[in-house]
Structures are given as structure tokens and as C-alpha cells.
Scaffold this motif. Structure first.
Motif, mmCIF file in Angstrom:
data_model
loop_
_atom_site.group_PDB
_atom_site.id
_atom_site.type_symbol
_atom_site.label_atom_id
_atom_site.label_comp_id
_atom_site.label_asym_id
_atom_site.label_seq_id
_atom_site.Cartn_x
_atom_site.Cartn_y
_atom_site.Cartn_z
ATOM 1 N N PRO A 175 6.507 8.348 -12.664
ATOM 2 C CA PRO A 175 6.383 9.040 -11.375
ATOM 3 C C PRO A 175 7.320 10.247 -11.283
ATOM 4 N N ALA A 176 6.895 11.245 -10.524
ATOM 5 C CA ALA A 176 7.714 12.414 -10.227
ATOM 6 C C ALA A 176 7.376 12.885 -8.815
ATOM 7 N N ARG A 177 8.279 13.681 -8.262
ATOM 8 C CA ARG A 177 8.116 14.185 -6.884
ATOM 9 C C ARG A 177 7.873 13.018 -5.917
ATOM 10 N N VAL A 178 8.815 12.078 -5.922
ATOM 11 C CA VAL A 178 8.702 10.852 -5.133
ATOM 12 C C VAL A 178 9.467 11.004 -3.825
ATOM 13 N N ARG A 179 8.852 10.565 -2.740
ATOM 14 C CA ARG A 179 9.494 10.494 -1.434
ATOM 15 C C ARG A 179 9.348 9.072 -0.912
ATOM 16 N N MET A 180 10.411 8.538 -0.268
ATOM 17 C CA MET A 180 10.402 7.148 0.178
ATOM 18 C C MET A 180 11.045 7.039 1.555
ATOM 19 N N ARG A 181 10.679 5.955 2.259
ATOM 20 C CA ARG A 181 11.308 5.671 3.549
ATOM 21 C C ARG A 181 11.057 4.215 3.934
ATOM 22 N N PRO A 182 11.961 3.625 4.716
ATOM 23 C CA PRO A 182 11.683 2.296 5.273
ATOM 24 C C PRO A 182 10.501 2.386 6.238
ATOM 25 N N GLY A 183 9.754 1.312 6.348
ATOM 26 C CA GLY A 183 8.586 1.336 7.240
ATOM 27 C C GLY A 183 7.604 2.382 6.747
ATOM 28 N N GLY A 184 7.190 3.270 7.653
ATOM 29 C CA GLY A 184 6.425 4.442 7.253
ATOM 30 C C GLY A 184 4.951 4.234 7.012
ATOM 31 N N ALA A 185 4.357 3.153 7.545
ATOM 32 C CA ALA A 185 2.934 2.916 7.321
ATOM 33 C C ALA A 185 2.288 2.307 8.552
ATOM 34 N N ARG A 186 1.020 2.643 8.731
ATOM 35 C CA ARG A 186 0.221 2.044 9.804
ATOM 36 C C ARG A 186 -1.100 1.574 9.213
ATOM 37 N N VAL A 187 -1.476 0.320 9.501
ATOM 38 C CA VAL A 187 -2.680 -0.287 8.942
ATOM 39 C C VAL A 187 -3.689 -0.537 10.050
ATOM 40 N N GLU A 188 -4.945 -0.199 9.782
ATOM 41 C CA GLU A 188 -6.063 -0.540 10.667
ATOM 42 C C GLU A 188 -7.047 -1.387 9.867
ATOM 43 N N LEU A 189 -7.602 -2.413 10.514
ATOM 44 C CA LEU A 189 -8.510 -3.327 9.832
ATOM 45 C C LEU A 189 -9.860 -3.381 10.519
ATOM 46 N N GLY A 190 -10.909 -3.463 9.698
ATOM 47 C CA GLY A 190 -12.259 -3.590 10.225
ATOM 48 C C GLY A 190 -12.707 -5.042 10.239
ATOM 49 N N ASP A 191 -14.013 -5.277 10.002
ATOM 50 C CA ASP A 191 -14.550 -6.632 10.097
ATOM 51 C C ASP A 191 -15.112 -7.133 8.758
ATOM 52 N N HIS A 192 -14.666 -6.549 7.658
ATOM 53 C CA HIS A 192 -15.070 -6.962 6.322
ATOM 54 C C HIS A 192 -14.289 -8.223 5.912
ATOM 55 N N PRO A 193 -14.821 -9.061 4.995
ATOM 56 C CA PRO A 193 -14.057 -10.236 4.538
ATOM 57 C C PRO A 193 -12.676 -9.898 3.980
ATOM 58 N N THR A 194 -12.537 -8.749 3.317
ATOM 59 C CA THR A 194 -11.206 -8.357 2.831
ATOM 60 C C THR A 194 -10.271 -8.079 3.995
ATOM 61 N N ALA A 195 -10.794 -7.466 5.054
ATOM 62 C CA ALA A 195 -9.973 -7.247 6.248
ATOM 63 C C ALA A 195 -9.534 -8.573 6.853
ATOM 64 N N ALA A 196 -10.405 -9.570 6.801
ATOM 65 C CA ALA A 196 -10.043 -10.893 7.318
ATOM 66 C C ALA A 196 -8.909 -11.508 6.493
ATOM 67 N N GLU A 197 -8.914 -11.293 5.170
ATOM 68 C CA GLU A 197 -7.822 -11.781 4.341
ATOM 69 C C GLU A 197 -6.509 -11.112 4.715
ATOM 70 N N LEU A 198 -6.554 -9.803 4.946
ATOM 71 C CA LEU A 198 -5.337 -9.079 5.324
ATOM 72 C C LEU A 198 -4.826 -9.548 6.686
ATOM 73 N N ARG A 199 -5.726 -9.833 7.614
ATOM 74 C CA ARG A 199 -5.309 -10.379 8.917
ATOM 75 C C ARG A 199 -4.650 -11.744 8.734
ATOM 76 N N ALA A 200 -5.244 -12.576 7.869
ATOM 77 C CA ALA A 200 -4.685 -13.906 7.645
ATOM 78 C C ALA A 200 -3.280 -13.828 7.043
ATOM 79 N N LEU A 201 -3.016 -12.770 6.293
ATOM 80 C CA LEU A 201 -1.676 -12.567 5.732
ATOM 81 C C LEU A 201 -0.670 -12.098 6.783
ATOM 82 N N GLY A 202 -1.186 -11.651 7.936
ATOM 83 C CA GLY A 202 -0.299 -11.213 9.011
ATOM 84 C C GLY A 202 -0.292 -9.725 9.262
ATOM 85 N N LEU A 203 -1.199 -8.986 8.616
ATOM 86 C CA LEU A 203 -1.314 -7.560 8.867
ATOM 87 C C LEU A 203 -2.242 -7.320 10.045
#
Length: 227
Positions: A175-203
Motif C-alpha cells: 500500500p501507498a498514499r494511505v490515510r487512516m482514522r478511528p471510526g470514519g464509516a457509515r453503513v446502510e443495509l438493504g433487504d438482501h440475505p447478506t444484509a440480514a447477516e450483517l444485521r445479525a452481526l450488529g451492523l
């Protein structure tokens, strides 16, 4: 050398130029164990939580052509095996047919074709993944502070489980030209089975940290079956 869809693929498969954003999240340990059941892996814990990674990559120059990719992974390891920690790839949609076929056949990656849109959003990026016109997941990342310029390379392993077979693939990142920060993300979930897995994980929930890699080079070796 591998022949896939009439093309000859030489290993290691190289990514010479890509741009990536990724976020790590603390998630429910019980659900993570359920998602890993039958693979031969166990989740890696952090303060009693499992760790989930969401990432998106804009591949610009690769042996498989240009494409967009989204990744949903869990940090996992082989029970009782020191030094076996890696990323178990739960879902890996892409937007091009050739890389989808190569990923599934060569490494056992759970790839499928999806509509993946990556766009600027403020000082960060936003990626939306849609199937059949329906939102599955969106990840929006914010800007961060520059990381040290001499990060060097990192060798990791990815795990996949396909047709009852666990595989490990060595993965070299530069990797090069890397930028980092605590937090820094927002997740939106739809109604797909994968989205249901992410919800079950607590997202959705706050990320541990988020990184943006402005220039990413990678190489993927052949997968090894783990019995």
C-alpha cells in the motif's frame, strides 16, 4: 498456468494499480461463529467481540482487467494453530464477468456479479452494491490523516470455503498514499440475505477504524486446500 474462459492465467495474479477503502467493525461473536460453522475456522476475538471487515476496491490495472469489488470478511483462524489468522471471505461481489469466473475457479472466492458504484463523498468515498436493482449494502468512508510513508508490504492469507473445501490463499499487499482514522464509516443495509447477516452481526455500528489506500499493489498466489 490456468485456463479459464479460454484465457491463460499466470500465477501470481497481479494488481498493479488499485484504490481501496476498508473499515473494521466489532461484531457479535455468536453470530460470527454461526457464519463460520462448517468451515473449520473460528473467529478471532477482540475484547469479547469478533471482527468484521467491509471494503471496496476500484481495480484499475490488473491481470484480470479493470473492475470494482466489494468485500465482506471475518477475521478468523484455524483452531489451535498459531500464526493462522487471516480474512475469511464471506461475500465478494464484482462487476465484471471474467474476474468473477477466475475468482470462483482459482481461489474459491464467493464472487457474483453485482452493480457496484464507487463515487466521491465529501472528503471520502461511497460504495453502493445492488442486485436486481435492490440495495444490498452501502459503505461510506470519511477522510483521514496520512499514515507513515514507509509502511512497506504486508503478507496475509485469505480463507474461502466452497463445495465443502477450505482453501487458503497467500496475499501480498503493497500500500501507498494511505490515510487512516478511528471510526470514519457509515453503513446502510438493504433487504438482501447478506444484509440480514450483517444485521445479525450488529451492523450498522461505529467502526474501529477506517483506511483509504490511494495506491494499492497486490499479488495472489495459488490457493492451498486445507484438510
Amino acid at each position: 498456468m490456468h485456463s479459464i474462459l479460454g484465457e491463460q492465467i499466470r500465477v501470481p495474479v497481479e494488481v498493479r494499480q488499485a484504490e481501496a477503502c476498508s473499515s473494521l467493525f466489532p461484531v457479535d461473536m455468536v453470530t460470527a461463529r454461526t457464519l463460520l460453522a462448517g468451515t473449520g475456522l473460528e473467529p478471532v476475538g477482540l475484547a469479547g467481540r469478533a471482527v468484521c471487515a467491509l471494503a471496496f476496491v476500484r481495480h484499475l490495472d490488473t491481470d484480470l482487467g479493470p473492475y470494482h469489488e466489494f468485500a465482506f470478511a471475518l477475521l478468523a483462524r484455524l483452531p489451535g494453530c498459531r500464526g493462522s489468522t487471516g480474512a475469511f471471505i464471506r461475500w465478494l461481489p464484482v462487476n465484471q464477468t471474467f474476474t468473477c469466473a477466475v475468482g470462483r475457479e482459482l481461489w474459491g472466492f464467493p464472487k457474483e456479479i453485482a452493480d457496484i458504484r464507487i463515487e466521491p463523498s465529501g472528503r471520502g468515498k461511497r460504495c453502493e452494491v445492488r442486485l436486481d436493482g435492490r440495495l444490498v449494502v452501502a459503505l461510506e468512508t470519511a477522510g483521514g490523516m496520512p499514515a507513515p510513508a514507509n509502511l512497506g508490504g504486508a503478507s496475509m492469507r485469505t480463507y474461502t470455503h466452497r463445495d465443502g473445501v477450505l482453501r487458503a490463499t497467500p496475499w501480498l499487499m503493497r500500500p501507498a498514499r494511505v490515510r487512516m482514522r478511528p471510526g470514519g464509516a457509515r453503513v446502510e443495509l438493504g433487504d438482501h440475505p447478506t444484509a440480514a447477516e450483517l444485521r445479525a452481526l450488529g451492523l450498522p455500528r461505529r467502526a474501529l477504524f477506517t483506511s483509504h489506500i490511494g495506491l494499492l499493489r497486490m499479488a495472489f498466489q495459488d490457493a492451498t486446500e486445507i484438510r
